[in-house]
Design an enzyme around this catalytic site. Structure first.
Site, short mmCIF file in Angstrom:
data_model
loop_
_atom_site.label_atom_id
_atom_site.label_comp_id
_atom_site.label_asym_id
_atom_site.label_seq_id
_atom_site.Cartn_x
_atom_site.Cartn_y
_atom_site.Cartn_z
N GLU A 122 -21.53 -23.27 10.42
CA GLU A 122 -21.67 -21.97 11.09
C GLU A 122 -21.31 -20.92 10.06
O GLU A 122 -20.16 -20.81 9.65
CB GLU A 122 -20.77 -21.89 12.33
CG GLU A 122 -21.14 -20.76 13.28
CD GLU A 122 -20.71 -19.39 12.79
OE1 GLU A 122 -21.59 -18.55 12.50
OE2 GLU A 122 -19.50 -19.16 12.69
N CYS A 137 -18.80 -12.61 11.99
CA CYS A 137 -20.08 -13.04 11.44
C CYS A 137 -21.25 -12.47 12.23
O CYS A 137 -22.36 -12.37 11.69
CB CYS A 137 -20.15 -14.55 11.35
SG CYS A 137 -19.79 -15.40 12.90
#
Length: 495
Positions: A243, A277
């Site tokens: 991720e 993110c």
């Protein structure tokens, strides 16, 4: 003693590490990195503990994980203080991180049964059964922006599935990593089921190079993720869940409520000082009077954001970045954009030299050239103007990343078009890009990663499926395939 290996706290044999508060600069934690030999010891401990842990009834593993949740609640104030001081984020936001950690426990338990439990289908002569089995020893690499919550999204489902874990926190948040592991210790994990190794790049390389690993679960930058992908290339026997980051677009198409749109944009771009993110990095604003009014108001309200210490009163919207170097990296990126022809709308500034307190920056990139497709991890929002919605979608998709994308617009048809054409794992409409549900997949495509890290979908990569056809009684079928003859006494006679 900064390492936890096989149920014992031990002193690292590597380099000494000191962690300071990024705003006040006071020393918070000190310890020693794990040596390659200690990383190997942690792996051996996890391997030894795996069979017994995997064979425990699920309810026994669940009880320990739920005890951990109880300890999180009981220690919420102290863990909030640790995370806030170490990361620089305000107290209010660190508190929400602990709450998210607690809430994910129940969701992870439900996900285990729903996505990776047992399923039985009756057949005329038996049953078809789907079961799931743990991989074995998994390495978990944690990031610094959410040092409790994000590793937790890997560790909890991994343990529930029956895996054992070697956890390496970010070298920028060793204190938070240690504090969380101490709660796991109190929860009653057997020795070796979870092991903590501290350190930077060398420790990470030693961990990912272990031949006895069964998988690696990573949350962090695309650069490190790519390196891990190359390192594990040619090893299909190991599960690799990545991720990573994003260069996320937020499209603004003639909003009806300017202030509501500005609020959403600020939440998308600047919460956690831009260190999520999913944060909006690129703001695509339609040309015209409505777009001009939106931008003017965005600049006005953003200019009022004053970052401050974690415990400042009243609480600030944003605190410091993870380090002074991280703040300087944002300033460097802003200057590079200006050198390429961008126009500054709001200059990012260090509130106080020697700290990581950085005011947000906004920059118009419409006339800039040769802009690298990279994630600037901090409070810097790049603006592009567009004329038609097709162009906006093309601009939004013009990135190697594919984590999050969003639209501010009253027009549902525009969102339907974006849903079809967007290249992103998360696509929101009139909601912040930084909003995510633990019951939904979290992740993207392209340079943003592969699997979906979250309490719900993490169950998918923490266990592998085992299909079985089974029956308690073995009988000869009434109908045989052609060429098979089981008639008594009808075989070939010997000479």
């Amino acid at each position: 003693m900064s390492l936890w290996i096989n149920g014992d706290w031990v002193t690292g044999e590597g380099e000494r590490r000191v962690k300071t508060n990024p705003v006040g600069n006071e020393a918070l934690w000190q310890g020693f990195d794990a040596s390659p030999a200690q990383v190997e010891q942690a792996c051996q401990a996890a391997r030894k503990a795996f069979p017994a842990w995997a064979k425990l009834p699920f309810t026994a593993r669940q009880a320990i994980v739920e005890k951990f949740a109880t300890l999180l609640e009981a220690n919420k104030a102290e863990l909030t203080r640790v995370i806030a001081r170490e990361t620089g984020k305000p107290r209010w936001e660190a508190t929400t991180e602990i709450t998210a950690m607690i809430n994910k426990i129940t969701i992870s338990v439900k996900a285990y049964h729903t996505r990776t439990g047992e399923q039985h289908t009756a057949m005329a002569d038996g049953a078809a059964t789907l079961r799931h089995r743990p991989h074995g020893v998994l390495a978990v690499f944690g990031p610094y922006n959410f040092p409790g919550h994000l590793p937790n999204g890997h560790i909890v489902p991994a343990l529930l599935a029956g895996n054992t874990v070697i956890f390496k926190p970010s070298e920028l948040t060793p204190w938070s990593g240690e504090a969380v592991v101490k709660l796991w210790e109190q929860a009653g994990l057997p020795p070796g089921v979870l092991n903590l190794v501290q350190g930077g790049r060398e420790t990470g390389q030693a961990l990912s190079a272990l031949s006895d690993l069964d998988g690696l679960l990573f949350t962090g930058s695309a650069g490190t993720g790519y390196q891990l992908h190359r390192q594990l290339a040619g090893q299909p026997e190991k599960i690799l869940a990545l991720e990573m980051g994003g260069n996320n677009p937020l499209i603004v198409e003639d909003p009806e409520d300017i202030d509501a749109a500005v609020h959403l944009a600020i939440q998308s771009a600047f919460v956690t000082a831009g260190q999520r993110c999913t944060c909006a990095r690129r703001l695509l604003v339609k040309n015209g009077a409505q777009g001009d009014a939106f931008l003017a108001r965005l600049i006005e309200v953003t200019a009022r954001l004053v970052p401050d210490a974690w415990d400042a009163e009243p609480q600030p919207f944003i605190g410091g970045l993870i380090s002074e170097q991280a703040a300087n990296n944002v300033i460097h990126a802003w200057r590079e954009h200006v050198a390429r022809g961008a126009k500054t709308l709001l200059e990012p500034k260090l509130v106080q030299p020697g700290t990581s307190l950085l005011t947000p920056g906004i920059i118009d990139m419409s006339d800039a050239r040769d802009i690298p497709d990279e994630e600037v991890f901090g409070p810097l929002l790049c603006v592009w103007r567009y004329d038609d919605f097709d162009s906006a979608i093309a601009m939004a998709n013009n990135t190697r990343y594919g984590l999050s994308s969003g639209l501010i617009s009253p027009d549902r048809e525009k969102f339907d078009q974006l849903l079809i054409e967007a290249r992103a794992g998360i696509v929101n409409w009139n909601k912040p890009l930084t909003g995510a549900a633990s019951t939904a997949p979290f992740g993207g495509v392209g340079a943003s990663g592969n699997h979906r890290a979250s309490a719900w979908y993490a169950a998918d990569y923490c266990a592998w499926p085992m299909a079985s056809l089974e029956t308690p009684a073995l009988t000869l079928p009434e109908a045989l395939n052609p060429g098979l003859d089981f008639t008594q006494g009808n075989g070939h006679e010997s000479a």
